[in-house]
Scaffold this active site. Sequence first.
Site, short mmCIF file in Angstrom:
data_model
loop_
_atom_site.label_atom_id
_atom_site.label_comp_id
_atom_site.label_asym_id
_atom_site.label_seq_id
_atom_site.Cartn_x
_atom_site.Cartn_y
_atom_site.Cartn_z
N HIS A 91 -3.58 -1.92 -54.09
CA HIS A 91 -2.41 -2.69 -54.50
C HIS A 91 -2.69 -4.20 -54.47
O HIS A 91 -1.79 -4.99 -54.15
CB HIS A 91 -1.19 -2.37 -53.62
CG HIS A 91 -0.73 -0.96 -53.71
ND1 HIS A 91 0.28 -0.55 -54.56
CD2 HIS A 91 -1.12 0.16 -53.06
CE1 HIS A 91 0.47 0.75 -54.42
NE2 HIS A 91 -0.36 1.21 -53.53
N ASN A 165 6.46 3.92 -54.59
CA ASN A 165 5.74 3.86 -55.86
C ASN A 165 6.70 4.17 -57.01
O ASN A 165 7.83 4.59 -56.79
CB ASN A 165 4.60 4.88 -55.88
CG ASN A 165 3.37 4.39 -55.13
OD1 ASN A 165 3.19 3.20 -54.90
ND2 ASN A 165 2.51 5.33 -54.76
FE1 HDE Z 1 -0.23 2.54 -49.26
N1 HDE Z 1 -1.38 1.06 -48.42
N2 HDE Z 1 -1.27 3.91 -48.17
N3 HDE Z 1 0.80 4.05 -50.15
N4 HDE Z 1 0.78 1.21 -50.32
C1 HDE Z 1 -1.29 -0.25 -48.70
O1 HDE Z 1 -1.30 -1.94 -47.08
C2 HDE Z 1 -2.07 3.66 -47.12
C3 HDE Z 1 0.68 5.37 -49.89
C4 HDE Z 1 1.86 1.44 -51.12
O2 HDE Z 1 2.93 -4.77 -52.17
C5 HDE Z 1 -2.15 -1.09 -47.82
O3 HDE Z 1 -0.73 -4.12 -46.94
C6 HDE Z 1 -2.49 4.87 -46.47
C7 HDE Z 1 1.78 6.11 -50.46
C8 HDE Z 1 2.32 0.21 -51.72
O4 HDE Z 1 1.91 -5.30 -50.30
C9 HDE Z 1 -2.79 -0.06 -46.87
C10 HDE Z 1 -1.89 5.88 -47.19
C11 HDE Z 1 2.57 5.17 -51.07
C12 HDE Z 1 1.47 -0.77 -51.23
C13 HDE Z 1 -2.21 1.23 -47.36
C14 HDE Z 1 -1.13 5.27 -48.24
C15 HDE Z 1 1.94 3.90 -50.87
C16 HDE Z 1 0.52 -0.12 -50.35
C17 HDE Z 1 -3.07 -2.03 -48.53
C18 HDE Z 1 -2.00 7.37 -46.97
C19 HDE Z 1 3.85 5.40 -51.86
C20 HDE Z 1 1.49 -2.25 -51.56
C21 HDE Z 1 -2.57 -3.42 -48.24
C22 HDE Z 1 -1.76 7.80 -45.64
C23 HDE Z 1 4.91 5.99 -51.09
C24 HDE Z 1 2.40 -3.03 -50.67
C25 HDE Z 1 -1.44 -3.24 -47.38
C26 HDE Z 1 2.42 -4.49 -51.08
C27 HDE Z 1 -0.48 -0.79 -49.64
C28 HDE Z 1 -2.49 2.39 -46.76
C29 HDE Z 1 -0.42 6.02 -49.22
C30 HDE Z 1 2.51 2.69 -51.41
C31 HDE Z 1 -4.29 -0.09 -46.82
C32 HDE Z 1 -3.41 4.98 -45.28
C33 HDE Z 1 2.02 7.63 -50.35
C34 HDE Z 1 3.48 0.02 -52.68
O5 HDE Z 1 -2.45 -0.31 -45.54
#
Ligand code: HDE
Length: 714
Positions: A91, A165
């Site tokens: 992202h 999302n």
């Molecule tokens: Fe994320 N995700 N994600 N994700 N995600 C990040 O956090 C993570 C997941 C989502 O505009 C990171 O600050 C893991 C689902 C959005 O700043 C990180 C898992 C959904 C954004 C991270 C998921 C998301 C992130 C990268 C599985 C939808 C952007 C930078 C366990 C429900 C937020 C940060 C923004 C961002 C980890 C799965 C949505 C690395 C470990 C499911 C919208 O922490």
Amino acid sequence: MATKKPAANTSEAAGTDTLDRANSNAKLEQLEDFRSDATGAALRTNQGVKIADNQNTLKAGARGPSLLEDFIMREKITHFDHERIPERIVHARGTAAHGYFQVYEAQGKKLSKAGFLQDPAKKTPVFVRFSTVQGPRGSGDTVRDVRGFAVKFYTDEGNFDLVGNNMPVFFIQDAIKFPDFVHAVKPEPHNEIPTGGSAHDTFWDFVSLVPESAHMVLWTMTDRAIPVNLRSIQGFGVHTFRMIDVEGKSRFVKFHWKPAQGVRSLLWDEAQKLAGKDTDAHRRDLWEAIESGDYPEWELGVQIVEEEDEHKFDFDLLDPTKIIPEELVPVTPLGKMVLNRNPDNFFAETEQVAFCPSHVVPGIDFSNDPLLQGRLFSYTDTQISRLGGPNFHEIPINRPVAPNHNGQRDAQHRTTIDKGRASYEPNSIDGGWPKETPAGPVDGGFESYYERVDAHKVRERSESFGDHFSQATLFFNSLSAPEQEHVIAAYSFELGKVERQWIRERQVNEILANIDLGLAQKVAKNIGVAPPSAPTVKPKKLSLEKSPALSQLNLLSGNIKGTKIAVLVADGVNGDDVKAIKSALLAEGAHVKVLGPNAAPVTAADGSALPVDGSAEGMPSVALDAVFVPGGAKSVEALSADGVAKHYLMEAYKHLKAIALAGEAKDLLKVVSLEEDEGLLTGADAGAVQKDFIAAIAKHRVWAREPKAKSVPA
Ligand code: HDE
């Protein structure tokens, strides 16, 4: 207040369009007043020393070596050298806006005791960041990808982050697989290709080996992955959460954001072209809409499942690869969100904002979804390296409006000057403060839901997570014919880029054939794989044949508010047509762009100067929703001889857009070899076509034209 711009800038207002340009510059200056840094303050170093010369380093003689002693130059360059921070690991590419959320009615007794869900008169500030997943910070906006939809509610009880999302499911079921998934989708490690997309071997290798991804991959192969802009995407919390009411009763909920603008997408050819013509297409669209006062709006709703109904579905509520079909549990509207202010500074706000699913407030709690549970840890952890330590909550955009007060101290980038001697609790030195607040129905301390858990420690996937295909089948069945065609084309395009034949075969035989045999056979044919004759997994009987709520063609707004319409003009244009169509479209809430052969005003048939918003080349048809060509013999003659204008019309036709030709502009049909249809309209003047034109734009695309449009050159 802004002081006047230097003379060098104002002197440019000396051409033919002097008045217009001067007026719009003055408007811009007014508009940008609040963003201005024209404080009248002296240029100083970070230590507060006034700077006498910001043009030259200190040297031994005008042509001599530079001196190490030059603290002014060293401070400036050192700071510059460290300007970049690590981008988000996923992202990274995003854009954001401020706004507010307002609940429709008090939810305390019905659903949740959360303070921001009680008072319909209260506007809770929000900051929303939209993003793509795969590409780096500078990548294109219109690539085929999931869009992040992260909302920070600054509530009086603390920050609540709803980090969702634009698709309702996810690729994997357990957090431990997330690094594998991300490594597979990211650009390949040896050559860092491709930027921003999933059309490559490692992605399809992984997803063809991991059938739990089938449902989500299907979503990314639909047009939802190429939204027309960020104002028209749906948002989903994905996981099941809990809400706790004032009596302490818990219910399961799934969060939904529904855009007032309706759900609309690009076509694949448009998305690809736009990525080159305007890398910032989505960023620009959101920015311009908000600057122009056309504030995007979403309705927040929840699907509610009573605790006792947890097991009544043929899927597990804790499985993030499943939806609850809206036909089984409708979405209950809770309130609306309006985005009405652009950030002042991209880095300070959009880049430094730190979302985390574990930022919840009393009245909202987690389910045991194993993907959600992993996320509760990951987000704070990633900020520690991205934002340089554990004090990122002190960065203004992350600061809660609720006061924070505790015994946490020091660490990098601490800006609070903590007072008092007792940074521990309990204490008797500072009167025992800050103290705990007992949980309560209103404004109490946070208390986790009192859930009984009695189990063995195991590394296991629940059997109830075992069906990977039936909801993908339901989704495919629910799509309209053009949507299904686009899915087939998307799989064919992406798998066609996969070099290894065995990966293509595995995806077709072991994944697609289990979603829909026809889909698998058509894709197989397009990518040179033997078509499968049967699924490899026995299909499960569907409890629902179709879910109309899943087809985005059922999710249009029915009006043209917020759409962008091109009006193509040249010297000799009928000014009355331009005036008439402009006022008709503006009255419906559309944005109108009058486009000339270049950025200079054109001369209308009556000799008056007609200002333009830009050139047709600078605002290509792929960036707008429909095209109008006014009458005027000379103007139409000029457009007939102009390759850019002709391409504009043919491209808009190819992309199934509404086109209206007034008066003499009808002659253009012959020039570009196109025929009238239900969305390609002609009439004596603007007044004669405007009603049908507006109705055609509201339908978003002229779907009946699609087979014919295929033969128009791209
Ligand atoms: Fe994320 N995700 N994600 N994700 N995600 C990040 O956090 C993570 C997941 C989502 O505009 C990171 O600050 C893991 C689902 C959005 O700043 C990180 C898992 C959904 C954004 C991270 C998921 C998301 C992130 C990268 C599985 C939808 C952007 C930078 C366990 C429900 C937020 C940060 C923004 C961002 C980890 C799965 C949505 C690395 C470990 C499911 C919208 O922490």
